[in-house]
Write a protein that holds these residues in place. Structure first.
Motif: not given
Length: 302
Positions: A79-95
C-alpha cells in the motif's frame, strides 16, 4: 502626434511582439524540450510512465491507490502513503491537508444529516489515529499511538472549571471527550479525569470554553506503525514508502501471494533506494515498481 509617428510606434511594437513571441513562445520552450530529451533526463521529463504489455499502468513519479472499488486495500499489494490530493491520489488536484500539529479537535457532524454530508471534519490527530488503527488491523499488528483512543480518534478532553492566572483549570467541574460523540450505548475512552466523570461530546455544544487537554494514554512511545503510513505527503502523490512501512507489509503480501516472506523481502530490497546523493531524504521503496514485479513473479492466489 501625427499619423506617421503613430504608425511607426505601432509598427515597432508589433515587431517587438513578434520577436519576443518567437524567442519566449517558441525558441525557449523548444530548447528546454530538447535538453529534457538528453539521456538521463528523458524518463522524468516524459512522466516516467510504466507500461505492461504496451498498456500504461502508472508513473514511477506519482503515487496511486492499490484498493478495490470500495476503497479496501487489496491484500496482495503493498500500500502507498495516504493521499490528500482531491479524493485521493488525484494528479489533477495535488495537495496536502493543510492541517498542522495543533489540529487536535474534530468538527462534529450534524447527526440528522447523512454521514457523507453532515459537516463533520476530522482533525490531523484523528486522521493519524484512524489510519494507524486501520493499518494495524490490516497488518495484524498493534496500531495504537500516543494521544489516540482505542477506537481510532484523538484522545482529547475539554476540561471546564475555574482557572488560575496562567489559564490552567484548577478544579474541573465538567470534562468532555471532544472527539467522541456518542450515545448511551457507548462510553468515552476515559472514565474519569481528576475525579470528574468524562462525558461524550454532543453536537452543537461549544467546548472551546474548556482547557483542551490531550491524553497520552498507554501506547508505546515508538509505535509499530511508521509515520509515513499515517501521514500524507505535501503533494499527496508520493510514489515511495519507507523501508519500515514496506517491512510491515511483507507478511500480508507473502500470504496473499502464497510465497515465503523471504522472497517478498528480497523483492523489497531490489526496489529500495538509499538517500539521494547519499545525504538527502530517507531510504525508500517505489510501490508501483515493487507491485508490478510481484505480479510478474508471484501472481496472487485465486
Amino acid at each position: 502626434m501625427n499619423f506617421s509617428s503613430l504608425v511607426r510606434q505601432h509598427w515597432a511594437a508589433l515587431r517587438a511582439l513578434l520577436v519576443l513571441t518567437m524567442i519566449v513562445g517558441l525558441a525557449y520552450p523548444l530548447l528546454i524540450w530538447l535538453i529534457a530529451q538528453i539521456p538521463g533526463l528523458r524518463a522524468n521529463a516524459n512522466g516516467s510512465i510504466v507500461e505492461v504489455d504496451g498498456r500504461p499502468v502508472g508513473s514511477k513519479l506519482i503515487g496511486q491507490s492499490f484498493a478495490d472499488s470500495d476503497g479496501n486495500p487489496l491484500p496482495e499489494y503493498f500500500q502507498s502513503r495516504p493521499s490528500a490530493a482531491g479524493d485521493g491520489y488525484d494528479p489533477m488536484a495535488t495537495s496536502a491537508s493543510n492541517l498542522g500539529p495543533e489540529s487536535i479537535v474534530d468538527t462534529a457532524g450534524d447527526p440528522s444529516l447523512p454521514e457523507d454530508d453532515n459537516g463533520a471534519k476530522s482533525s490531523l490527530l484523528t486522521l493519524v489515529c484512524s489510519r494507524s488503527a486501520a493499518v494495524g488491523a490490516l497488518e495484524g499488528v498493534d496500531g495504537s499511538r500516543p494521544f489516540c483512543t482505542g477506537d481510532g480518534v484523538g484522545a482529547v478532553l475539554s476540561v471546564i472549571g475555574p482557572r488560575d492566572s496562567r489559564g490552567n483549570v484548577v478544579q474541573p467541574t465538567r470534562v468532555v471527550s471532544v472527539n467522541q460523540p456518542c450515545d448511551t450505548t457507548k462510553t468515552p475512552f476515559l472514565d474519569t479525569y481528576e475525579g470528574v466523570r468524562v462525558e461524550c461530546a454532543k453536537y452543537g455544544e461549544d467546548y472551546s470554553v474548556g482547557q483542551i487537554v490531550p491524553i497520552r494514554g498507554s501506547a508505546p512511545a515508538d509505535p509499530v506503525v511508521p509515520p509515513d503510513a499515517v501521514t500524507a505527503s505535501a503533494s499527496g502523490l508520493d510514489p515511495n514508502i519507507s523501508i519500515a512501512y514496506a517491512d510491515l507489509q511483507v507478511n500480508r503480501v507473502a500470504k496473499a501471494r502464497g510465497v515465503s516472506a523471504d522472497l517478498i523481502r528480497q523483492a523489497v530490497a531490489d526496489h529500495s533506494d538509499g538517500r539521494s546523493l547519499g545525504i538527502f531524504g530517507e531510504p525508500r521503496v517505489n510501490v508501483l515498481e515493487l507491485n508490478l514485479e510481484l505480479d510478474q513473479k508471484y501472481p496472487a492466489k485465486a
